[in-house]
Design a protein around this motif. Structure first.
Motif, PDB file in Angstrom:
ATOM      1  N   LEU A 191     104.914  74.137  63.341  1.00 24.53           N
ATOM      2  CA  LEU A 191     104.748  75.232  62.390  1.00 24.53           C
ATOM      3  C   LEU A 191     105.396  76.501  62.928  1.00 24.53           C
ATOM      4  O   LEU A 191     105.372  76.766  64.136  1.00 24.53           O
ATOM      5  N   ALA A 192     105.940  77.304  62.023  1.00 19.25           N
ATOM      6  CA  ALA A 192     106.577  78.563  62.417  1.00 19.25           C
ATOM      7  C   ALA A 192     105.517  79.659  62.525  1.00 19.25           C
ATOM      8  O   ALA A 192     105.499  80.630  61.766  1.00 19.25           O
ATOM      9  N   ASN A 239      95.289  82.450  64.330  1.00 20.64           N
ATOM     10  CA  ASN A 239      94.721  81.344  63.562  1.00 20.64           C
ATOM     11  C   ASN A 239      95.669  80.134  63.488  1.00 20.64           C
ATOM     12  O   ASN A 239      95.375  79.184  62.759  1.00 20.64           O
ATOM     13  N   HIS A 240      96.783  80.191  64.223  1.00 23.53           N
ATOM     14  CA  HIS A 240      97.742  79.070  64.317  1.00 23.53           C
ATOM     15  C   HIS A 240      98.337  78.706  62.958  1.00 23.53           C
ATOM     16  O   HIS A 240      98.631  77.534  62.690  1.00 23.53           O
ATOM     17  N   GLU A 253      96.352  68.582  61.782  1.00 22.89           N
ATOM     18  CA  GLU A 253      95.237  69.311  62.384  1.00 22.89           C
ATOM     19  C   GLU A 253      95.795  70.477  63.205  1.00 22.89           C
ATOM     20  O   GLU A 253      96.657  70.289  64.055  1.00 22.89           O
ATOM     21  N   LEU A 254      95.313  71.675  62.896  1.00 19.92           N
ATOM     22  CA  LEU A 254      95.754  72.854  63.643  1.00 19.92           C
ATOM     23  C   LEU A 254      95.200  72.845  65.058  1.00 19.92           C
ATOM     24  O   LEU A 254      94.084  72.385  65.277  1.00 19.92           O
ATOM     25  N   PRO A 255      95.970  73.370  66.033  1.00 24.44           N
ATOM     26  CA  PRO A 255      97.328  73.905  65.915  1.00 24.44           C
ATOM     27  C   PRO A 255      98.369  72.805  65.826  1.00 24.44           C
ATOM     28  O   PRO A 255      98.154  71.694  66.299  1.00 24.44           O
ATOM     29  N   VAL A 256      99.515  73.153  65.215  1.00 23.96           N
ATOM     30  CA  VAL A 256     100.595  72.194  65.012  1.00 23.96           C
ATOM     31  C   VAL A 256     101.858  72.753  65.669  1.00 23.96           C
ATOM     32  O   VAL A 256     102.271  73.880  65.385  1.00 23.96           O
TER      33      VAL A 256
END
Length: 314
Positions: A303-304, A87-88, A297-300
């Motif tokens: 982000l870890a 889900n990113h 906006e995902l995906p980023v």
């Protein structure tokens, strides 16, 4: 030299502004804010939070958990990492244990709360570092840390590739550093994001923002044992002065479920869903009062997000 003059010479703010300026700082993609849902205590709760977020159109960038990787089975740990990866979403697991979960009496004394989140002795330091190593081996790339010593050693482990180079250290609200100089120390020790105490004013947040580039994690609503603040109407001002900021939605008037487990799954699921509902309320107010505030906006890329170790091995 007068104290304010000396602070200025060190690149620190000389006071808490009565009219805090807008922060010019942003996440790498230009966003001012992201959303965090805390206390997501296990794979069933994670599934429920993501389902509720999809239903309510709440962008969730980070999921955090408080009971620690130590209280997840190997299967639960890899399931959570895999779900977050698909889900990113960043997954940040608490690095446990600390003094409050140990045999010492001071942490449960009337004035001993300040030591409860500290790591007690060398053996507990080893235990926490092993908990971080286990999380990393399961693909998790973000852990919550409460203790400066743990942060310092873990950062050196990361630098020497004893931990993955992309491992992130999210500082828990329980570290409790509350001023620009202190939080800058956490940044120098290797922190990647800092959860400020729940009751700081916008002016105090602006002063901290002036001293650090770290993303700040700010409770818009917090559980009762962290003050029980309900700041939905302040969300626009918090984002304006503290960007880049993770707006974090805890839940007042809710049971403390740490340490969690299957005996509390039904309760934890309901609490998780309600946190997403509270996030929807907060974001509606943010859009109403600061409509120009941008989110990611995902995906980023920064982000870890976990590595799906189980998926890679299928």
């Amino acid at each position: 030299m007068e104290a304010r003059t000396f602070l200025r010479s060190q690149g620190l703010p000389t006071g808490d502004a009565e009219a805090p300026p807008a922060s010019p700082k942003r996440f790498p993609d230009g966003a001012r804010y992201r959303v965090e849902i805390p206390s997501t205590e296990g794979p069933e709760v994670l599934d429920a939070v993501l389902a509720e977020a999809a239903e309510r159109d709440v962008p969730v960038h980070r999921i955090s958990q408080g009971s620690g990787a130590m209280l997840l089975t190997d299967d639960e740990l890899t399931r959570m990492a895999g779900t977050a990866a698909r889900n990113h979403v960043e997954l940040s697991l608490f690095a446990r244990p600390q003094a409050g979960w140990h045999t010492g009496a001071m942490s449960s004394s009337p004035t001993g709360g300040t030591v409860a989140s500290q790591v007690r002795g060398t053996e507990q330091l080893v235990h926490v570092l092993e908990d971080i190593r286990r999380s990393a081996a399961a693909g998790v790339r973000s852990v919550l840390i409460t203790d400066l010593g743990v942060l310092s050693v873990a950062a050196r482990m990361r630098a020497q590739r004893e931990l993955p180079a992309d491992m992130r250290f999210k500082i828990s609200v329980q570290m409790a550093l509350s001023n620009p100089a202190s939080i800058r120390i956490a940044e120098e020790f290797g922190a990647d994001t800092y959860n400020v105490p729940t009751d700081l004013s916008p002016a105090q947040l602006a002063a901290i923002r002036a001293a650090t580039d770290l993303p700040l994690d700010v409770y818009i609503e917090s559980p009762d044992d962290l003050g029980g603040v309900v700041r939905h109407y302040e969300i626009a001002e918090i984002v304006r002065v503290a960007a880049p900021v993770y707006v974090k939605f805890g839940l007042r008037n809710a049971p403390n479920i740490y340490p969690s487990g299957t005996h509390l799954t039904d309760t934890a699921v309901r609490l998780g869903r309600e946190r997403v509902r509270r996030a929807r309320i907060g974001l509606d107010m943010l859009h109403r009062y600061l409509p120009e505030a941008e989110t990611s906006e995902l995906p980023v890329a920064d982000l870890a997000v976990p590595t799906d170790v189980a998926g890679e091995n299928r």
